[in-house]
Design a protein around this motif. Structure first.
Motif, mmCIF file in Angstrom:
data_model
loop_
_atom_site.group_PDB
_atom_site.id
_atom_site.type_symbol
_atom_site.label_atom_id
_atom_site.label_comp_id
_atom_site.label_asym_id
_atom_site.label_seq_id
_atom_site.Cartn_x
_atom_site.Cartn_y
_atom_site.Cartn_z
ATOM 1 N N LEU A 135 -56.487 -13.282 -107.477
ATOM 2 C CA LEU A 135 -57.210 -13.252 -109.083
ATOM 3 C C LEU A 135 -58.191 -13.518 -109.187
ATOM 4 O O LEU A 135 -58.821 -12.739 -110.300
ATOM 5 C CB LEU A 135 -56.152 -14.089 -110.196
ATOM 6 N N SER A 136 -58.833 -13.834 -108.360
ATOM 7 C CA SER A 136 -60.717 -13.709 -108.324
ATOM 8 C C SER A 136 -60.914 -13.873 -106.809
ATOM 9 O O SER A 136 -60.164 -14.193 -106.103
ATOM 10 C CB SER A 136 -61.019 -15.638 -108.662
ATOM 11 N N SER A 147 -52.117 -14.143 -106.723
ATOM 12 C CA SER A 147 -52.146 -13.434 -107.904
ATOM 13 C C SER A 147 -50.370 -13.785 -107.209
ATOM 14 O O SER A 147 -49.991 -13.596 -106.659
ATOM 15 C CB SER A 147 -51.555 -11.839 -107.405
ATOM 16 N N PRO A 183 -50.774 -14.064 -115.932
ATOM 17 C CA PRO A 183 -50.742 -14.766 -114.691
ATOM 18 C C PRO A 183 -50.268 -16.487 -114.692
ATOM 19 O O PRO A 183 -51.379 -17.131 -114.665
ATOM 20 C CB PRO A 183 -51.495 -14.280 -113.853
#
Length: 143
Positions: free
Chosen positions: A34-35, A50, A134
Protein backbone atom coordinates in the motif's frame (compact mmCIF):
# COMPACT_ATOMS: atom_id res chain seq x y z
CA UNK A 1 14.10 -15.14 9.31
CA UNK A 2 16.15 -17.77 11.14
CA UNK A 3 18.59 -15.11 12.40
CA UNK A 4 15.70 -12.90 13.57
CA UNK A 5 13.92 -15.71 15.45
CA UNK A 6 17.20 -16.78 17.04
CA UNK A 7 17.91 -13.27 18.28
CA UNK A 8 14.31 -12.54 19.36
CA UNK A 9 12.88 -16.00 20.19
CA UNK A 10 9.87 -14.70 22.16
CA UNK A 11 9.30 -11.47 20.28
CA UNK A 12 10.01 -8.28 22.14
CA UNK A 13 13.27 -6.55 21.37
CA UNK A 14 11.69 -3.13 20.84
CA UNK A 15 13.10 -0.89 18.15
CA UNK A 16 15.95 -3.22 17.25
CA UNK A 17 13.59 -6.13 16.59
CA UNK A 18 11.29 -3.90 14.52
CA UNK A 19 14.19 -2.45 12.56
CA UNK A 20 15.28 -5.97 11.62
CA UNK A 21 11.76 -7.38 11.05
CA UNK A 22 10.38 -4.92 8.50
CA UNK A 23 13.07 -5.47 5.84
CA UNK A 24 12.22 -9.19 5.93
CA UNK A 25 8.69 -8.33 4.76
CA UNK A 26 9.73 -5.89 2.03
CA UNK A 27 10.71 -6.26 -1.61
CA UNK A 28 8.75 -9.40 -2.37
CA UNK A 29 8.00 -9.02 -6.10
CA UNK A 30 4.74 -10.98 -5.94
CA UNK A 31 3.31 -8.88 -3.08
CA UNK A 32 1.25 -5.69 -3.45
CA UNK A 33 2.19 -2.96 -0.99
CA UNK A 34 0.00 0.00 0.00
CA UNK A 35 2.96 2.34 0.63
CA UNK A 36 6.61 2.78 -0.30
CA UNK A 37 9.54 4.29 1.55
CA UNK A 38 11.07 7.39 -0.03
CA UNK A 39 12.89 6.56 -3.24
CA UNK A 40 16.57 5.89 -3.04
CA UNK A 41 18.95 4.14 -5.42
CA UNK A 42 16.73 1.02 -5.16
CA UNK A 43 13.48 2.89 -5.83
CA UNK A 44 12.19 2.64 -2.26
CA UNK A 45 10.85 -0.35 -0.37
CA UNK A 46 7.26 -1.47 -0.22
CA UNK A 47 5.69 -1.64 3.20
CA UNK A 48 2.17 -2.05 4.53
CA UNK A 49 1.31 -5.27 2.75
CA UNK A 50 -2.04 -5.08 0.98
CA UNK A 51 -4.60 -6.88 3.18
CA UNK A 52 -5.48 -9.64 0.76
CA UNK A 53 -5.52 -13.36 1.29
CA UNK A 54 -2.98 -13.91 -1.49
CA UNK A 55 -0.53 -11.22 -0.34
CA UNK A 56 -0.61 -12.51 3.24
CA UNK A 57 0.05 -16.06 2.06
CA UNK A 58 2.89 -14.87 -0.21
CA UNK A 59 4.65 -13.01 2.61
CA UNK A 60 4.32 -15.90 5.07
CA UNK A 61 5.39 -18.55 2.54
CA UNK A 62 8.33 -16.39 1.40
CA UNK A 63 9.48 -15.97 5.01
CA UNK A 64 9.11 -19.66 5.86
CA UNK A 65 9.95 -21.44 2.61
CA UNK A 66 11.33 -18.89 0.11
CA UNK A 67 8.51 -19.50 -2.39
CA UNK A 68 5.00 -18.17 -3.03
CA UNK A 69 1.82 -20.07 -2.28
CA UNK A 70 -1.62 -18.51 -2.59
CA UNK A 71 -3.46 -19.50 0.60
CA UNK A 72 -2.71 -20.02 4.27
CA UNK A 73 -4.01 -23.57 3.84
CA UNK A 74 -1.20 -24.11 1.30
CA UNK A 75 1.27 -22.68 3.83
CA UNK A 76 -0.07 -25.12 6.45
CA UNK A 77 0.28 -28.05 4.03
CA UNK A 78 3.92 -27.15 3.37
CA UNK A 79 4.56 -26.61 7.10
CA UNK A 80 2.99 -29.97 7.94
CA UNK A 81 5.07 -31.77 5.30
CA UNK A 82 8.15 -30.30 6.99
CA UNK A 83 6.79 -30.91 10.50
CA UNK A 84 6.27 -34.57 9.69
CA UNK A 85 10.03 -34.98 9.25
CA UNK A 86 10.93 -32.84 12.30
CA UNK A 87 9.71 -32.32 15.83
CA UNK A 88 7.66 -29.23 14.99
CA UNK A 89 3.96 -29.32 15.85
CA UNK A 90 1.36 -29.55 13.10
CA UNK A 91 -0.24 -26.29 11.90
CA UNK A 92 -4.03 -26.08 11.61
CA UNK A 93 -5.57 -23.30 9.52
CA UNK A 94 -9.23 -22.44 8.98
CA UNK A 95 -10.07 -19.92 6.24
CA UNK A 96 -13.36 -18.39 5.16
CA UNK A 97 -14.74 -15.35 3.37
CA UNK A 98 -17.69 -13.48 4.87
CA UNK A 99 -19.98 -11.02 3.14
CA UNK A 100 -21.02 -8.07 5.28
CA UNK A 101 -22.88 -4.83 4.84
CA UNK A 102 -20.92 -1.60 5.07
CA UNK A 103 -21.82 0.70 7.96
CA UNK A 104 -21.41 3.74 5.71
CA UNK A 105 -23.68 2.52 2.92
CA UNK A 106 -25.72 -0.26 1.45
CA UNK A 107 -22.94 -1.96 -0.47
CA UNK A 108 -21.80 -5.42 0.50
CA UNK A 109 -18.14 -6.12 1.14
CA UNK A 110 -15.95 -9.17 1.60
CA UNK A 111 -13.89 -9.98 4.66
CA UNK A 112 -11.33 -12.77 4.76
CA UNK A 113 -11.09 -14.48 8.15
CA UNK A 114 -8.45 -17.01 9.17
CA UNK A 115 -7.57 -18.85 12.36
CA UNK A 116 -4.22 -20.55 12.77
CA UNK A 117 -2.86 -22.65 15.61
CA UNK A 118 -0.11 -25.11 16.28
CA UNK A 119 -1.53 -28.43 17.47
CA UNK A 120 -0.86 -29.14 21.15
CA UNK A 121 0.43 -25.59 21.68
CA UNK A 122 -1.40 -22.82 23.54
CA UNK A 123 -2.86 -19.92 21.62
CA UNK A 124 -4.72 -19.13 18.43
CA UNK A 125 -3.97 -16.42 15.87
CA UNK A 126 -7.13 -14.80 14.50
CA UNK A 127 -6.78 -12.67 11.33
CA UNK A 128 -9.29 -10.47 9.53
CA UNK A 129 -8.49 -8.83 6.20
CA UNK A 130 -10.62 -6.44 4.20
CA UNK A 131 -9.57 -4.94 0.86
CA UNK A 132 -11.98 -1.97 0.67
CA UNK A 133 -11.14 0.05 2.66
CA UNK A 134 -7.84 -1.72 3.29
CA UNK A 135 -7.79 -2.94 6.89
CA UNK A 136 -6.22 -5.81 8.74
CA UNK A 137 -6.36 -7.02 12.30
CA UNK A 138 -4.63 -9.84 14.11
CA UNK A 139 -5.31 -11.09 17.61
CA UNK A 140 -3.40 -13.81 19.40
CA UNK A 141 -5.34 -15.47 22.20
CA UNK A 142 -4.72 -18.32 24.60
CA UNK A 143 -6.71 -21.50 23.93
Amino acid sequence: LREWTTQFPRGGGGFEASARWFPLCQRHPSVTYLSRTPADETGGNGYEVSPTRKDLAHVVSRLLFGIDVDTLSDVAAMWNDHAHATRYPKLEVEERVDVFRSIAGDEHRLRFIARARLVDEPGVLHLELQEHPPTASAVSTPC
